[in-house]
Design a protein around this motif. Sequence first.
Motif, PDB file in Angstrom:
ATOM      1  N   SER A  23      12.318 -34.572  -0.989  1.00 56.27           N
ATOM      2  CA  SER A  23      12.562 -33.134  -0.855  1.00 56.27           C
ATOM      3  C   SER A  23      13.847 -32.844  -0.086  1.00 56.27           C
ATOM      4  CB  SER A  23      11.373 -32.448  -0.180  1.00 56.27           C
ATOM      5  OG  SER A  23      11.312 -32.743   1.206  1.00 56.27           O
ATOM      6  N   VAL A  24      14.304 -33.795   0.713  1.00 56.40           N
ATOM      7  CA  VAL A  24      15.563 -33.618   1.437  1.00 56.40           C
ATOM      8  C   VAL A  24      16.720 -33.430   0.452  1.00 56.40           C
ATOM      9  CG1 VAL A  24      17.188 -34.724   3.023  1.00 56.40           C
ATOM     10  CG2 VAL A  24      14.732 -34.938   3.411  1.00 56.40           C
ATOM     11  N   ALA A  25      16.559 -34.003  -0.739  1.00 53.62           N
ATOM     12  CA  ALA A  25      17.599 -33.893  -1.773  1.00 53.62           C
ATOM     13  C   ALA A  25      17.445 -32.631  -2.617  1.00 53.62           C
ATOM     14  CB  ALA A  25      17.575 -35.125  -2.674  1.00 53.62           C
ATOM     15  N   SER A  26      16.641 -31.680  -2.172  1.00 53.40           N
ATOM     16  CA  SER A  26      16.430 -30.451  -2.949  1.00 53.40           C
ATOM     17  C   SER A  26      17.725 -29.739  -3.330  1.00 53.40           C
ATOM     18  CB  SER A  26      15.503 -29.498  -2.181  1.00 53.40           C
ATOM     19  OG  SER A  26      14.195 -30.019  -2.112  1.00 53.40           O
ATOM     20  N   PRO A  27      18.735 -29.651  -2.439  1.00 50.93           N
ATOM     21  CA  PRO A  27      19.988 -29.014  -2.864  1.00 50.93           C
ATOM     22  C   PRO A  27      20.620 -29.697  -4.075  1.00 50.93           C
ATOM     23  CG  PRO A  27      19.905 -29.182  -0.480  1.00 50.93           C
ATOM     24  CD  PRO A  27      18.737 -29.975  -0.992  1.00 50.93           C
ATOM     25  N   ILE A  41      11.141 -31.172  -9.233  1.00 50.78           N
ATOM     26  CA  ILE A  41      10.844 -30.062  -8.321  1.00 50.78           C
ATOM     27  C   ILE A  41       9.358 -29.715  -8.359  1.00 50.78           C
ATOM     28  CG2 ILE A  41      11.224 -27.588  -7.972  1.00 50.78           C
ATOM     29  CD1 ILE A  41      14.152 -28.055  -8.703  1.00 50.78           C
ATOM     30  N   ALA A  42       8.740 -29.794  -9.542  1.00 55.84           N
ATOM     31  CA  ALA A  42       7.306 -29.506  -9.640  1.00 55.84           C
ATOM     32  C   ALA A  42       6.504 -30.430  -8.740  1.00 55.84           C
ATOM     33  CB  ALA A  42       6.842 -29.643 -11.092  1.00 55.84           C
ATOM     34  N   ASN A  43       6.891 -31.686  -8.673  1.00 62.36           N
ATOM     35  CA  ASN A  43       6.171 -32.644  -7.831  1.00 62.36           C
ATOM     36  C   ASN A  43       6.524 -32.482  -6.364  1.00 62.36           C
ATOM     37  OD1 ASN A  43       4.514 -34.670  -9.536  1.00 62.36           O
ATOM     38  ND2 ASN A  43       6.398 -34.437 -10.699  1.00 62.36           N
ATOM     39  N   VAL A  44       7.796 -32.270  -6.069  1.00 63.95           N
ATOM     40  CA  VAL A  44       8.207 -32.057  -4.681  1.00 63.95           C
ATOM     41  C   VAL A  44       7.484 -30.851  -4.091  1.00 63.95           C
ATOM     42  CG1 VAL A  44      10.151 -31.297  -3.253  1.00 63.95           C
ATOM     43  CG2 VAL A  44      10.454 -33.193  -4.851  1.00 63.95           C
ATOM     44  N   ALA A  45       7.259 -29.836  -4.924  1.00 67.81           N
ATOM     45  CA  ALA A  45       6.641 -28.598  -4.452  1.00 67.81           C
ATOM     46  C   ALA A  45       5.150 -28.717  -4.207  1.00 67.81           C
ATOM     47  CB  ALA A  45       6.910 -27.464  -5.448  1.00 67.81           C
ATOM     48  N   PHE A  46       4.547 -29.889  -4.427  1.00 65.24           N
ATOM     49  CA  PHE A  46       3.174 -30.088  -4.011  1.00 65.24           C
ATOM     50  C   PHE A  46       3.060 -30.042  -2.492  1.00 65.24           C
ATOM     51  CE2 PHE A  46       2.275 -32.087  -8.197  1.00 65.24           C
ATOM     52  CZ  PHE A  46       1.133 -31.372  -8.510  1.00 65.24           C
ATOM     53  N   GLN A  61       8.291 -27.071  -0.835  1.00 61.88           N
ATOM     54  CA  GLN A  61       8.447 -25.663  -1.193  1.00 61.88           C
ATOM     55  C   GLN A  61       9.576 -25.028  -0.378  1.00 61.88           C
ATOM     56  OE1 GLN A  61       4.491 -24.340  -0.141  1.00 61.88           O
ATOM     57  NE2 GLN A  61       3.851 -24.210  -2.284  1.00 61.88           N
ATOM     58  N   LYS A  62       9.531 -25.282   0.916  1.00 60.52           N
ATOM     59  CA  LYS A  62      10.492 -24.674   1.831  1.00 60.52           C
ATOM     60  C   LYS A  62      11.915 -25.107   1.487  1.00 60.52           C
ATOM     61  CE  LYS A  62      11.409 -24.244   6.832  1.00 60.52           C
ATOM     62  NZ  LYS A  62      12.742 -24.862   6.888  1.00 60.52           N
ATOM     63  N   ARG A  63      12.096 -26.375   1.221  1.00 55.54           N
ATOM     64  CA  ARG A  63      13.445 -26.891   0.962  1.00 55.54           C
ATOM     65  C   ARG A  63      13.984 -26.434  -0.380  1.00 55.54           C
ATOM     66  NH1 ARG A  63      12.181 -32.798   3.768  1.00 55.54           N
ATOM     67  NH2 ARG A  63      12.860 -32.168   5.867  1.00 55.54           N
ATOM     68  N   VAL A  64      13.126 -26.361  -1.381  1.00 54.15           N
ATOM     69  CA  VAL A  64      13.576 -25.840  -2.683  1.00 54.15           C
ATOM     70  C   VAL A  64      13.951 -24.373  -2.554  1.00 54.15           C
ATOM     71  CG1 VAL A  64      12.842 -25.302  -5.040  1.00 54.15           C
ATOM     72  CG2 VAL A  64      12.252 -27.515  -4.025  1.00 54.15           C
ATOM     73  N   ASN A 105       3.382 -24.531  -8.427  1.00 51.69           N
ATOM     74  CA  ASN A 105       3.298 -25.255  -7.159  1.00 51.69           C
ATOM     75  C   ASN A 105       4.138 -24.596  -6.062  1.00 51.69           C
ATOM     76  OD1 ASN A 105       1.587 -27.072  -8.400  1.00 51.69           O
ATOM     77  ND2 ASN A 105       3.248 -28.447  -8.972  1.00 51.69           N
ATOM     78  N   LEU A 106       5.249 -24.012  -6.433  1.00 50.93           N
ATOM     79  CA  LEU A 106       6.081 -23.320  -5.441  1.00 50.93           C
ATOM     80  C   LEU A 106       5.362 -22.106  -4.861  1.00 50.93           C
ATOM     81  CD1 LEU A 106       9.536 -23.509  -7.240  1.00 50.93           C
ATOM     82  CD2 LEU A 106       9.052 -24.431  -4.961  1.00 50.93           C
ATOM     83  N   THR A 107       4.556 -21.437  -5.677  1.00 52.10           N
ATOM     84  CA  THR A 107       3.916 -20.197  -5.233  1.00 52.10           C
ATOM     85  C   THR A 107       2.570 -20.423  -4.568  1.00 52.10           C
ATOM     86  OG1 THR A 107       2.986 -19.904  -7.461  1.00 52.10           O
ATOM     87  CG2 THR A 107       5.051 -18.754  -6.968  1.00 52.10           C
TER      88      THR A 107
END
Length: 244
Positions: free
Chosen positions: A47-51, A72-77, A82-85, A115-117
């Motif tokens: 998730s650190v690589a979200s940018p 992103i769908a998996n990171v957002a679990f 979520q915060k980083r995206v 997952n983001l929401t």
Amino acid sequence: MGEFDDADIQRLLDEVWSTDSMVRQNAAATLSKIAAKASDPMLEEMSVASPIFVELLMEDEPLLRAYTACIIANVAFLEVGQKRVLEAGGVPLIVRLLKQRDRKVQLHSSAAVQNLTYKNPQCCAAVLSEGGEKALNKLLRHKSEDIQQFAAGALANLQLYRRGLEAEQAAKRAGAGTRGNAAGAIAAHNARAARASALIQAHVRGHQARKRYHQIMRATYGPQGTGGRTSGPGGYGGGGGGGG
């Protein structure tokens, strides 16, 4: 995380910027497979690589965008994902992908929005402000049951967000003189939220949720791995696509 380590992740992140489209697509496909199987600690590191992932959503290659939406769908679990995206500006771009007509792009982006929401007011507000609710409602009529499921989950998350706002507003209106009524409104909201949450697939976090998502990906793309063909797992023959 099995055969992959931090050095492999960094190498793949470097390769997604290659001028060779084959290298770019294979790197993105492999990252999406890693994300689908990753432990929570590894997902947090990714998730650190979200940018970087958010920037990839703006690339011209539809296949690359779809693979990235899968990541992103998996990171957002994870809440930190979520915060980083969100901070990287990913929500508006993901919502735009919902409006593309390619089935695989819609599959990944609808999963990402769901997952983001999940229990994230900031992401819910961002999705609503970008017109995501209208796009999700359209996806409820999609031929793919998986896309319908992800869209329904995202819409349920948005509904819970709205109910939370309504409960807060009711409490404020009630004021200090009618605290009992305000508490009752909040309690009623919490009860409704608990019932609705049971219907939301997004609430199943961690390994079980990623396992289900990975099963959907395998059913979509077949049992092949990410190596070899540039079209990604199971082959891809359309304007866009994704891996998992």
